[in-house]
Design a protein around this motif. Structure first.
Motif, PDB file in Angstrom:
ATOM      1  N   ASP A 102      68.052  35.368  18.742  1.00 15.73           N
ATOM      2  CA  ASP A 102      66.859  35.706  19.524  1.00 15.73           C
ATOM      3  C   ASP A 102      65.783  34.656  19.347  1.00 15.73           C
ATOM      4  O   ASP A 102      65.579  34.145  18.241  1.00 15.73           O
ATOM      5  CB  ASP A 102      66.267  37.037  19.030  1.00 15.73           C
ATOM      6  CG  ASP A 102      67.135  38.233  19.344  1.00 15.73           C
ATOM      7  OD1 ASP A 102      67.528  38.386  20.510  1.00 15.73           O
ATOM      8  OD2 ASP A 102      67.381  39.045  18.426  1.00 15.73           O
ATOM      9  N   ALA A 105      64.613  34.087  24.994  1.00 14.73           N
ATOM     10  CA  ALA A 105      65.972  33.674  25.325  1.00 14.73           C
ATOM     11  C   ALA A 105      66.954  34.220  24.309  1.00 14.73           C
ATOM     12  O   ALA A 105      66.597  34.517  23.167  1.00 14.73           O
ATOM     13  CB  ALA A 105      66.081  32.146  25.390  1.00 14.73           C
ATOM     14  N   LEU A 106      68.197  34.334  24.751  1.00 18.53           N
ATOM     15  CA  LEU A 106      69.316  34.624  23.858  1.00 18.53           C
ATOM     16  C   LEU A 106      70.134  33.356  23.722  1.00 18.53           C
ATOM     17  O   LEU A 106      70.598  32.785  24.714  1.00 18.53           O
ATOM     18  CB  LEU A 106      70.196  35.740  24.437  1.00 18.53           C
ATOM     19  CG  LEU A 106      71.475  36.031  23.644  1.00 18.53           C
ATOM     20  CD1 LEU A 106      71.137  36.602  22.274  1.00 18.53           C
ATOM     21  CD2 LEU A 106      72.390  36.981  24.407  1.00 18.53           C
ATOM     22  N   PRO A 141      65.863  40.070  23.149  1.00 15.09           N
ATOM     23  CA  PRO A 141      67.051  39.555  23.853  1.00 15.09           C
ATOM     24  C   PRO A 141      68.400  40.106  23.418  1.00 15.09           C
ATOM     25  O   PRO A 141      69.127  40.693  24.236  1.00 15.09           O
ATOM     26  CB  PRO A 141      66.956  38.032  23.610  1.00 15.09           C
ATOM     27  CG  PRO A 141      65.493  37.785  23.435  1.00 15.09           C
ATOM     28  CD  PRO A 141      64.992  38.980  22.673  1.00 15.09           C
ATOM     29  N   LEU A 143      69.924  43.216  25.649  1.00 18.38           N
ATOM     30  CA  LEU A 143      71.028  42.784  26.508  1.00 18.38           C
ATOM     31  C   LEU A 143      72.331  43.476  26.118  1.00 18.38           C
ATOM     32  O   LEU A 143      73.131  43.851  26.987  1.00 18.38           O
ATOM     33  CB  LEU A 143      71.197  41.269  26.433  1.00 18.38           C
ATOM     34  CG  LEU A 143      70.217  40.440  27.269  1.00 18.38           C
ATOM     35  CD1 LEU A 143      70.341  38.960  26.930  1.00 18.38           C
ATOM     36  CD2 LEU A 143      70.442  40.657  28.764  1.00 18.38           C
ATOM     37  N   ALA A 196      74.653  35.843  27.359  1.00 18.88           N
ATOM     38  CA  ALA A 196      73.316  35.391  27.740  1.00 18.88           C
ATOM     39  C   ALA A 196      73.150  35.535  29.248  1.00 18.88           C
ATOM     40  O   ALA A 196      74.047  35.193  30.014  1.00 18.88           O
ATOM     41  CB  ALA A 196      73.104  33.946  27.312  1.00 18.88           C
ATOM     42  N   LEU A 204      67.641  39.435  31.431  1.00 13.37           N
ATOM     43  CA  LEU A 204      66.621  39.458  30.394  1.00 13.37           C
ATOM     44  C   LEU A 204      65.233  39.559  31.012  1.00 13.37           C
ATOM     45  O   LEU A 204      64.349  40.241  30.466  1.00 13.37           O
ATOM     46  CB  LEU A 204      66.742  38.211  29.517  1.00 13.37           C
ATOM     47  CG  LEU A 204      65.818  38.100  28.312  1.00 13.37           C
ATOM     48  CD1 LEU A 204      65.940  39.314  27.403  1.00 13.37           C
ATOM     49  CD2 LEU A 204      66.105  36.817  27.537  1.00 13.37           C
TER      50      LEU A 204
END
Length: 295
Positions: free
Chosen positions: A63, A85-86, A124, A128, A245, A250
């Motif tokens: 993460d 972001a992942l 993330p 997700l 991802a 996201l």
């Protein structure tokens, strides 16, 4: 820059903070100056050698929340953008537990506007995972879902997401967590003794065949350890989620944070230099919310 890596598998003491050359973003990649990065159980597994990768430095962290610092050709982002972001990958050279990280442009989303970076960093991986698990279950409004481990990070997001879609959620957790799980939107709560009859079970507690027994004939079961779900019985469709991802998804989740649908939980924060202490704390158990590293 400083980055947390594992060179020899072992306990918390195996995590080292070392100097590394600043990475440059290639085509369709972005570099993020890390403001915060969550610590997850998967990081403990990587550190312990559960996923292999011996013989090289292994970066930790999936993460990230921070600021776009540099962009490669074809990137969708601009320097200065506030993002989350992942960074997917079990044995990557560099992870998000660092001062900077480079990720694919398609893995990035605008950060939620209503929370700080420390809270945004908890979104993330776990959110997700929850939403992709619910995709596999294919539930519709009015159907019933049991979330095993409903007070955990993935389970908590799953309760909120499913309830917001009109799914009738029962949360399975410890008795002390009942008030919290109900606050997430669970219509019912239980600690044990669940009877068969749910349209679906999301097994974030990794109960396996025990949880499978709670699904009605012809229902659906999803676990959270890739490839480790039990086989189908009684016509129950079984699967496990392997998180991917997905910046567009996201972004939707970040929007739900701003709308108040999703709650972000931070248990404690640690400096990057104290990453070994954070590993030790997570390993102790009993953490409600995520431990977050702040470089």
């Amino acid at each position: 820059m400083r980055v947390a890596v594992v060179r020899t598998f072992g306990g918390p003491e195996a995590v080292e903070v070392v100097e590394h050359e600043l990475p440059e973003p290639g085509a369709r990649r972005v570099r993020i100056k890390v403001a915060a990065a969550a610590l997850n159980p998967v990081d403990l597994g990587v550190r312990g050698g559960f996923f292999g990768g011996a013989g090289k430095d292994i970066g930790l962290g999936w993460d990230v929340a921070g600021t776009v610092d540099a962009v490669g050709a074809g990137s969708l982002w601009n320097v200065g953008d506030q993002v989350v972001a992942l960074y997917h990958g079990l044995t990557k050279d560099l992870g998000t537990h660092a001062e900077y990280v480079v990720v694919d442009t398609d893995a990035v989303a605008k950060a939620p506007a209503t929370v700080d970076a420390i809270h945004a960093a908890t979104l993330p991986l776990n959110a997700l995972t929850a939403v992709q698990a619910l995709d596999l279950l294919e539930l519709t409004e009015g159907q019933s879902l049991l979330v095993a481990g409903a007070a955990g990070a993935v389970g908590g997001f799953a309760v909120q997401l499913a309830a917001s879609r009109g799914v009738l959620v029962t949360g399975l957790a410890r008795a002390r967590d009942e008030e919290f799980v109900r606050s997430l939107g669970a219509a019912e709560f239980t600690t044990a003794g669940v009877a068969r009859g749910f349209d679906a079970v999301l097994d974030t507690a990794v109960l396996g065949e025990t949880a499978l027994e709670w699904v009605r004939d012809g229902g659906a079961y999803v676990g959270v350890r890739p490839g480790a779900h039990p086989g189908s019985v009684r016509g129950v469709r079984t699967a496990s989620v392997s998180v991917e991802a997905d910046g567009a998804r996201l972004a939707e989740l970040a929007g739900l944070v701003d709308e108040g649908v999703l709650t972000l939980r931070v248990a404690e924060t640690y400096t990057l230099d104290a990453v070994a202490k954070a590993h030790a704390r997570l390993e102790e158990g009993g953490v409600r919310g995520r431990l977050v590293l702040v470089p």
